[in-house]
Design a protein around this motif. Structure first.
Motif, short mmCIF file in Angstrom:
data_model
loop_
_atom_site.label_atom_id
_atom_site.label_comp_id
_atom_site.label_asym_id
_atom_site.label_seq_id
_atom_site.Cartn_x
_atom_site.Cartn_y
_atom_site.Cartn_z
N LYS A 24 0.83 -1.21 0.00
CA LYS A 24 0.00 0.00 0.00
C LYS A 24 0.86 1.26 0.00
CE LYS A 24 -3.96 -2.11 2.49
NZ LYS A 24 -3.39 -3.43 2.87
N LYS A 25 1.13 1.82 1.18
CA LYS A 25 1.68 3.17 1.27
C LYS A 25 3.05 3.35 0.63
CE LYS A 25 -0.61 5.51 5.09
NZ LYS A 25 -0.36 6.30 6.32
N LEU A 26 3.88 2.31 0.68
CA LEU A 26 5.21 2.46 0.09
C LEU A 26 5.14 2.72 -1.41
CD1 LEU A 26 7.25 -0.24 2.03
CD2 LEU A 26 7.70 2.22 2.01
N TRP A 27 4.03 2.35 -2.03
CA TRP A 27 3.85 2.54 -3.46
C TRP A 27 3.08 3.82 -3.78
CZ3 TRP A 27 6.14 -0.95 -6.74
CH2 TRP A 27 6.51 -2.19 -6.20
N THR A 28 2.20 4.23 -2.89
CA THR A 28 1.23 5.27 -3.25
C THR A 28 1.35 6.56 -2.46
OG1 THR A 28 -0.39 4.34 -1.69
CG2 THR A 28 -0.46 3.54 -3.97
N ASP A 29 2.13 6.56 -1.37
CA ASP A 29 2.25 7.75 -0.53
C ASP A 29 3.70 8.19 -0.49
OD1 ASP A 29 2.28 9.71 1.38
OD2 ASP A 29 1.25 8.56 2.94
N PRO A 30 4.06 9.25 -1.22
CA PRO A 30 5.46 9.67 -1.28
C PRO A 30 6.00 10.14 0.07
CG PRO A 30 4.02 11.26 -2.38
CD PRO A 30 3.19 10.07 -2.09
N GLU A 31 5.12 10.48 1.00
CA GLU A 31 5.57 10.92 2.31
C GLU A 31 5.83 9.75 3.26
OE1 GLU A 31 2.89 13.77 3.90
OE2 GLU A 31 3.18 15.21 2.25
N PHE A 32 5.44 8.55 2.84
CA PHE A 32 5.69 7.36 3.67
C PHE A 32 6.98 6.72 3.19
CE2 PHE A 32 5.39 3.05 5.19
CZ PHE A 32 4.78 3.18 6.43
N THR A 33 8.01 6.80 4.00
CA THR A 33 9.33 6.35 3.59
C THR A 33 9.73 5.07 4.33
OG1 THR A 33 10.30 7.82 5.26
CG2 THR A 33 10.09 8.67 3.00
N TRP A 34 10.81 4.46 3.85
CA TRP A 34 11.22 3.16 4.37
C TRP A 34 11.51 3.20 5.87
CZ3 TRP A 34 10.68 -1.54 2.74
CH2 TRP A 34 11.35 -2.56 3.42
N ASP A 35 12.00 4.35 6.38
CA ASP A 35 12.34 4.40 7.80
C ASP A 35 11.11 4.33 8.70
OD1 ASP A 35 11.30 6.89 7.26
OD2 ASP A 35 12.99 8.03 8.04
N GLN A 36 9.92 4.39 8.11
CA GLN A 36 8.69 4.25 8.89
C GLN A 36 8.19 2.81 8.93
OE1 GLN A 36 7.13 7.80 6.46
NE2 GLN A 36 5.81 7.82 8.25
N VAL A 37 8.89 1.91 8.24
CA VAL A 37 8.45 0.52 8.14
C VAL A 37 8.83 -0.33 9.36
CG1 VAL A 37 8.64 -1.60 6.78
CG2 VAL A 37 8.39 0.60 5.62
N PRO A 38 10.09 -0.27 9.86
CA PRO A 38 10.44 -1.08 11.03
C PRO A 38 9.66 -0.66 12.27
CG PRO A 38 12.41 -0.30 9.88
CD PRO A 38 11.26 0.45 9.30
#
Length: 397
Positions: A52-66
């Protein structure tokens, strides 16, 4: 710090349920040792973001995943650690590396393994379950080639939408006559499929992948009753199978997952189970197994608290959700496109509530672009015996 061979609490599995189980333990026990045995290469992370967000929300970055599990709980996490057997009588676990880990109490949070395609695995033939799978698919997508997604369920449709919105020539192969016909009534399913067509997705329905070939030039998919399809890469969105193999011979009862009681205890002493793998008695809907994030988080927390002595039933009836193009929905209970459906649209296919009936009683509620209403949906299902069709219209707004 050297790896311990004994933990007061052992969590087998490294997903979102493992994270909340560790946090649940810490709510009641600040000092007990916690071990997490994970097959993943990453510490626990927010899995829904992968499609979802990692593909569609440019403000959601990888550092928010862990999720920061180790830092928040002090748990010792062993990555790329596979469990070969659980031996409840000895309170021990055998790993495939030959190690033995003992525990006071344990929870099985192994989740599910992705269903694979009948093709040789390789860099252009991917399953989709882990953060590593996301990284691999993202690398392929960045080349803007032609990618096929196989599967018309939650993951398959989310991935197809994600890819086409990132400039990828996308093919969606699924078994239904219309995308979403297994969960939506006919008119809504047609609308849902049209969202993909309008976005430029090539939709191939009514078929399945039966084989194919991987070459230097790409992947050929052989389809049942359909001409072959050639793509640069293919990803499987066919769902998961609960990981229960390690429970064979353990004394833990397995039936569509691991059977647990209302406190999430298995049939083995001092062993609980939670998340995608747990088949539990829902207080409203009865015995079921749920493969969605709300259940993973809430059940993990409840299991962790019970490991630490809470002794409380798991009383949460989970919801699930999906975001695809302009369609965002939440649901509670059973969605089945073959059921009788009472449709209460405020604006057709834009905003509305659908009630799925079995033998005249509501068994599922679909909230289509309707928010903050999952509690109201649970109330409908909890009082299903007393509600008529007419009672449902206008009940949730």
């Amino acid at each position: 710090m050297a790896d311990s061979t004994h933990f007061d609490y052992l969590i087998i599995g490294g997903g979102m349920s493992a994270d909340t189980a560790a946090r649940g333990i810490r709510e009641l026990d600040e000092t007990g040792t916690i071990g997490i045995l994970s097959e993943d290469v990453d510490e626990p992370y927010t899995r829904p973001a992968l499609s979802k967000k990692l593909w569609t929300d440019p403000e959601f970055t990888w550092d928010q995943v862990p999720l920061g599990t180790a830092a928040a709980t002090g748990a010792q996490i062993r990555l790329q650690c596979s469990v070969a057997a659980v031996r409840p009588d000895e309170h021990e676990v055998d790993t495939t590396d030959g190690d033995v880990v003992s525990y006071g109490k344990a929870v099985i949070a192994t989740g599910g393994a992705p269903r694979l395609l009948p093709l040789p695995a390789g860099p252009n033939v991917l399953p989709f379950r882990s953060a590593q799978n996301y990284r691999e698919l993202r690398a392929l997508a960045d080349r803007h080639g032609r990618i096929a997604v196989v599967g018309g369920g939650f993951i398959g449709t989310e991935l197809a939408a994600a890819l086409v919105q990132n400039g990828v020539e996308t093919v969606l192969v699924h078994e239904g006559s219309v995308v979403g016909d297994n969960v939506f009534p006919p008119d809504l399913a047609k609308h849902f499929e049209q969202l993909f067509v309008d976005a430029g997705v090539e939709v191939i329905g009514g078929t399945r992948v039966v084989g194919g070939e991987v070459t230097e030039d790409g992947v050929r998919l052989d389809l049942a009753d359909h001409d072959p399809v050639t793509v640069d890469a293919v990803v499987s969105g066919l769902g998961i199978t609960p990981v229960v193999d390690l429970m064979e011979g353990s004394g833990v009862t397995v039936d569509d997952g691991i059977l647990v009681d209302e406190q999430l205890r298995t049939s083995a002493q001092d062993v609980w189970a939670c998340g995608d793998v747990a088949n539990y008695p829902d207080r409203i809907l009865g015995q079921r197994r749920v493969e969605h994030v709300d259940n993973a988080e809430q059940m993990g927390k409840a299991a962790g608290r019970n490991l630490a002595g809470a002794g409380q039933p798991y009383a949460h009836t989970p919801y699930y959700y999906s975001d695809v193009f302009t369609a965002s929905y939440e649901a509670v209970g059973r969605l089945d496109g073959s059921l009788d459906v009472v449709e209460d649209w405020q604006e057709p296919f834009d905003t509305g509530v659908l009630y799925y009936l079995d033998d005249g009683k509501p068994v599922g509620v679909l909230l289509w672009n309707v928010w903050d209403s999952t509690d109201a949906a649970r109330e409908v299902l909890a009082h299903a015996d007393s509600l008529s069709r007419d009672d449902l219209i206008g009940r949730i707004r």
